[in-house]
Design an enzyme around this catalytic site. Sequence first.
Site, PDB file in Angstrom:
ATOM      1  N   PRO A 128      11.940   2.081   3.975  1.00 32.05           N
ATOM      2  CA  PRO A 128      12.187   1.466   5.162  1.00 32.05           C
ATOM      3  C   PRO A 128      11.408   2.298   6.317  1.00 32.05           C
ATOM      4  O   PRO A 128      11.418   1.607   7.483  1.00 32.05           O
ATOM      5  CB  PRO A 128      13.981   2.324   4.904  1.00 32.05           C
ATOM      6  CG  PRO A 128      13.963   2.177   3.469  1.00 32.05           C
ATOM      7  CD  PRO A 128      12.778   2.350   2.968  1.00 32.05           C
ATOM      8  N   GLY A 131       6.229   0.368   6.024  1.00 37.34           N
ATOM      9  CA  GLY A 131       5.564  -0.672   5.911  1.00 37.34           C
ATOM     10  C   GLY A 131       3.913  -0.896   6.099  1.00 37.34           C
ATOM     11  O   GLY A 131       3.618  -1.053   4.877  1.00 37.34           O
ATOM     12  N   GLY A 346      12.955 -34.001  20.809  1.00 36.58           N
ATOM     13  CA  GLY A 346      14.416 -33.190  19.847  1.00 36.58           C
ATOM     14  C   GLY A 346      14.440 -32.979  18.292  1.00 36.58           C
ATOM     15  O   GLY A 346      15.400 -32.526  18.168  1.00 36.58           O
ATOM     16  N   GLU A 369       2.398  -9.154   3.399  1.00 36.21           N
ATOM     17  CA  GLU A 369       1.230  -8.777   2.002  1.00 36.21           C
ATOM     18  C   GLU A 369       0.525  -8.553   3.614  1.00 36.21           C
ATOM     19  O   GLU A 369      -0.845  -8.551   3.094  1.00 36.21           O
ATOM     20  CB  GLU A 369       0.945 -10.279   1.673  1.00 36.21           C
ATOM     21  CG  GLU A 369       2.184 -10.559   0.226  1.00 36.21           C
ATOM     22  CD  GLU A 369       1.327 -10.832  -1.099  1.00 36.21           C
ATOM     23  OE1 GLU A 369       0.797 -10.788  -1.245  1.00 36.21           O
ATOM     24  OE2 GLU A 369       2.973 -11.562  -1.182  1.00 36.21           O
ATOM     25  N   GLU A 373      -1.577  -7.665  12.282  1.00 35.09           N
ATOM     26  CA  GLU A 373      -2.228  -7.018  12.659  1.00 35.09           C
ATOM     27  C   GLU A 373      -3.578  -6.138  11.452  1.00 35.09           C
ATOM     28  O   GLU A 373      -4.687  -5.581  12.078  1.00 35.09           O
ATOM     29  CB  GLU A 373      -1.732  -6.566  13.478  1.00 35.09           C
ATOM     30  CG  GLU A 373      -1.005  -6.735  14.328  1.00 35.09           C
ATOM     31  CD  GLU A 373       0.094  -7.716  14.860  1.00 35.09           C
ATOM     32  OE1 GLU A 373       0.056  -8.308  13.410  1.00 35.09           O
ATOM     33  OE2 GLU A 373       0.219  -9.166  15.429  1.00 35.09           O
TER      34      GLU A 373
HETATM   35  N1  CAA Z   1      -8.927  -2.688  -2.887  1.00 33.17           N
HETATM   36  C1  CAA Z   1      -8.559  -0.831  -4.165  1.00 33.17           C
HETATM   37  N2  CAA Z   1      -8.750   0.030  -3.389  1.00 33.17           N
HETATM   38  C2  CAA Z   1      -8.008   0.426  -1.547  1.00 33.17           C
HETATM   39  C3  CAA Z   1      -8.567  -1.165  -1.373  1.00 33.17           C
HETATM   40  C4  CAA Z   1      -8.570  -2.366  -2.205  1.00 33.17           C
HETATM   41  N3  CAA Z   1      -8.236  -3.214  -1.154  1.00 33.17           N
HETATM   42  N4  CAA Z   1      -8.284  -1.139   0.012  1.00 33.17           N
HETATM   43  C5  CAA Z   1      -8.303   0.821   0.272  1.00 33.17           C
HETATM   44  N5  CAA Z   1      -8.245   1.175  -1.100  1.00 33.17           N
HETATM   45  C6  CAA Z   1      -8.227   2.713  -1.400  1.00 33.17           C
HETATM   46  C7  CAA Z   1      -9.130   3.381  -0.708  1.00 33.17           C
HETATM   47  O1  CAA Z   1     -10.753   3.117  -0.812  1.00 33.17           O
HETATM   48  C8  CAA Z   1      -8.929   4.666  -0.042  1.00 33.17           C
HETATM   49  O2  CAA Z   1      -9.609   5.547  -1.817  1.00 33.17           O
HETATM   50  P1  CAA Z   1     -10.479   7.134  -1.611  1.00 33.17           P
HETATM   51  O3  CAA Z   1      -9.168   7.384  -1.027  1.00 33.17           O
HETATM   52  O4  CAA Z   1     -10.790   7.108  -3.067  1.00 33.17           O
HETATM   53  O5  CAA Z   1     -11.390   6.637  -0.358  1.00 33.17           O
HETATM   54  C9  CAA Z   1      -8.090   4.334  -0.185  1.00 33.17           C
HETATM   55  O6  CAA Z   1      -7.062   2.789  -1.055  1.00 33.17           O
HETATM   56  C10 CAA Z   1      -6.768   4.861   0.872  1.00 33.17           C
HETATM   57  O7  CAA Z   1      -7.559   3.539   1.801  1.00 33.17           O
HETATM   58  P2  CAA Z   1      -7.707   3.632   3.055  1.00 33.17           P
HETATM   59  O8  CAA Z   1      -7.370   5.318   3.416  1.00 33.17           O
HETATM   60  O9  CAA Z   1      -8.118   2.645   3.290  1.00 33.17           O
HETATM   61  O10 CAA Z   1      -5.623   3.198   3.345  1.00 33.17           O
HETATM   62  P3  CAA Z   1      -5.457   3.662   4.350  1.00 33.17           P
HETATM   63  O11 CAA Z   1      -3.213   4.459   5.194  1.00 33.17           O
HETATM   64  O12 CAA Z   1      -5.619   3.731   5.965  1.00 33.17           O
HETATM   65  O13 CAA Z   1      -3.921   1.791   4.906  1.00 33.17           O
HETATM   66  C11 CAA Z   1      -4.095  -0.042   5.123  1.00 33.17           C
HETATM   67  C12 CAA Z   1      -4.497   0.825   4.327  1.00 33.17           C
HETATM   68  C13 CAA Z   1      -5.421  -1.514   4.837  1.00 33.17           C
HETATM   69  C14 CAA Z   1      -3.644  -0.257   6.057  1.00 33.17           C
HETATM   70  C15 CAA Z   1      -3.054  -0.323   3.482  1.00 33.17           C
HETATM   71  O14 CAA Z   1      -1.931   0.495   3.876  1.00 33.17           O
HETATM   72  C16 CAA Z   1      -1.985  -1.988   4.421  1.00 33.17           C
HETATM   73  O15 CAA Z   1      -3.052  -2.848   3.617  1.00 33.17           O
HETATM   74  N6  CAA Z   1      -0.880  -2.349   4.504  1.00 33.17           N
HETATM   75  C17 CAA Z   1      -0.462  -2.892   4.711  1.00 33.17           C
HETATM   76  C18 CAA Z   1       0.649  -3.161   3.700  1.00 33.17           C
HETATM   77  C19 CAA Z   1       1.727  -4.618   2.693  1.00 33.17           C
HETATM   78  O16 CAA Z   1      -0.112  -5.427   2.850  1.00 33.17           O
HETATM   79  N7  CAA Z   1       2.538  -4.733   2.629  1.00 33.17           N
HETATM   80  C20 CAA Z   1       2.786  -6.031   2.440  1.00 33.17           C
HETATM   81  C21 CAA Z   1       4.340  -5.221   1.342  1.00 33.17           C
HETATM   82  S1  CAA Z   1       4.463  -6.514  -0.247  1.00 33.17           S
HETATM   83  C22 CAA Z   1       5.060  -7.356   0.021  1.00 33.17           C
HETATM   84  O17 CAA Z   1       4.773  -8.299   1.750  1.00 33.17           O
HETATM   85  C23 CAA Z   1       5.909  -8.125  -1.165  1.00 33.17           C
HETATM   86  C24 CAA Z   1       6.702  -9.442  -1.411  1.00 33.17           C
HETATM   87  O18 CAA Z   1       7.129  -9.444  -1.481  1.00 33.17           O
HETATM   88  C25 CAA Z   1       6.424 -10.703  -0.577  1.00 33.17           C
END
Ligand code: CAA
Length: 387
Positions: A128, A131, A346, A369, A373
């Site tokens: 909650p 996201g 329409g 997913e 942004e």
């Molecule tokens: N592959 C592998 N590792 C990855 C990665 C990737 N694509 N992206 C990041 N990592 C790793 C980083 O290398 C880092 O590792 P280290 O600690 O070893 O350096 C670690 O993960 C943390 O990465 P960040 O510091 O970049 O993480 P962040 O907190 O800044 O977040 C973000 C990055 C891209 C914003 C991520 O949080 C994100 O993608 N957010 C969106 C979430 C999302 O898509 N949610 C959808 C939910 S699922 C859904 O919608 C379900 C459904 O039912 C359809």
Amino acid sequence: MNFNLTEEQQMIQAAARNFARERIAPVAADFDQSGEFPLDNIRAMGELGLMGIEVPEEYGGAGLDTIGYVLAMIEVCAADAAHGTIMSVNNSLFCNGIFKHGSEEQRERFVRAVASGAEIGAYALTEPQSGSDASNMKSRAIRSADGSHYVINARKSWITSGPYARYIVVFAMTDPEAGARGVSAFIIDTEKPGFSCGKTEPKLGIRASATCEIELADYECPADCLLGSEGEGFKIAMGVLDAGRIGIAAQAVGIAQAAYEASVVWTRERKAFGREIGRFQMIQSKIADMKSRLEAARLLTLHAAWSKQQAQASGARFTLDGSMAKLVASEAAMWIAHQAVQIHGGMGYSKELPIERYFRDAKITEIYEGTSEIQRMVIGRLETGLR
Ligand code: CAA
């Protein structure tokens, strides 16, 4: 560069197209209206191999490649995006993740059941309060003193297929002090005590895909249901989403294609001021832009699928290609569906035609997913090397 499809890719495309036209398209509007989950169709899609397209045949899947998966998703989503949502979660977020990171026993037990369509899988990352900021989770998993199991307390939201899923990949903190490096992934069985579903979301679009909150209250997860290693969960979650985003891009292409094709037919049939509206330059201009954006989105999506296939051998990441495909395809789908409503006037606003459904369904592709942004943030960070 070879744009020809292999025989196997053409076969899965044709199988998905036939099923979509015969079994999905005729019922799509009714399922959208009622919000009922299309369980019989999902089971039948499993029998056709559409629920585990990239899973090897010996584990109950179709044993095809990512391009095959994208082609099938486009066909299904052109008929109904809600069926496509359920399909994409089973394929990308559940089967592929467990197949890649799971033990042999986990593959046998969980992938086989979901890939064949006998059971439904789900993926629970969002909470909650978190996201986009996915690692900011409150869910906790504590290992028992004898190491035999974890006790999980979690509240997850927006879980696609949640009310129907037998197995769910759930992410929870095993080491809250470690931030993203303290997240672990677990495969939970929804028939065990401690699991419950909360409210089902009343959604704008993809209404036949059931989405709910789930709760784990002192749920005892056997240690052999830990996916990967402790602390590896966030990387597993992100890697799985890299692949999932290609599926959502394909979903967007499917919706856009349906909206575009319906619009072309309409411009030939609908008359205004004594001639077909397709003769007016303003309509031709819309058709030209719709077609160009549709094909650009399709190419980027197929390229991302190809890129994922190339990365499989080397273990390289394909994050950039997945994010670009999802960003461009989802925004193209929303724009094309918007134009389709406008062209239909329409009738585009009426539930008598599927155009308004394409418009409502397209919106989610810019949100789940990873929002547009977030995709821009991922692309920007990767390209500049700055954050
Ligand atoms: N592959 C592998 N590792 C990855 C990665 C990737 N694509 N992206 C990041 N990592 C790793 C980083 O290398 C880092 O590792 P280290 O600690 O070893 O350096 C670690 O993960 C943390 O990465 P960040 O510091 O970049 O993480 P962040 O907190 O800044 O977040 C973000 C990055 C891209 C914003 C991520 O949080 C994100 O993608 N957010 C969106 C979430 C999302 O898509 N949610 C959808 C939910 S699922 C859904 O919608 C379900 C459904 O039912 C359809």
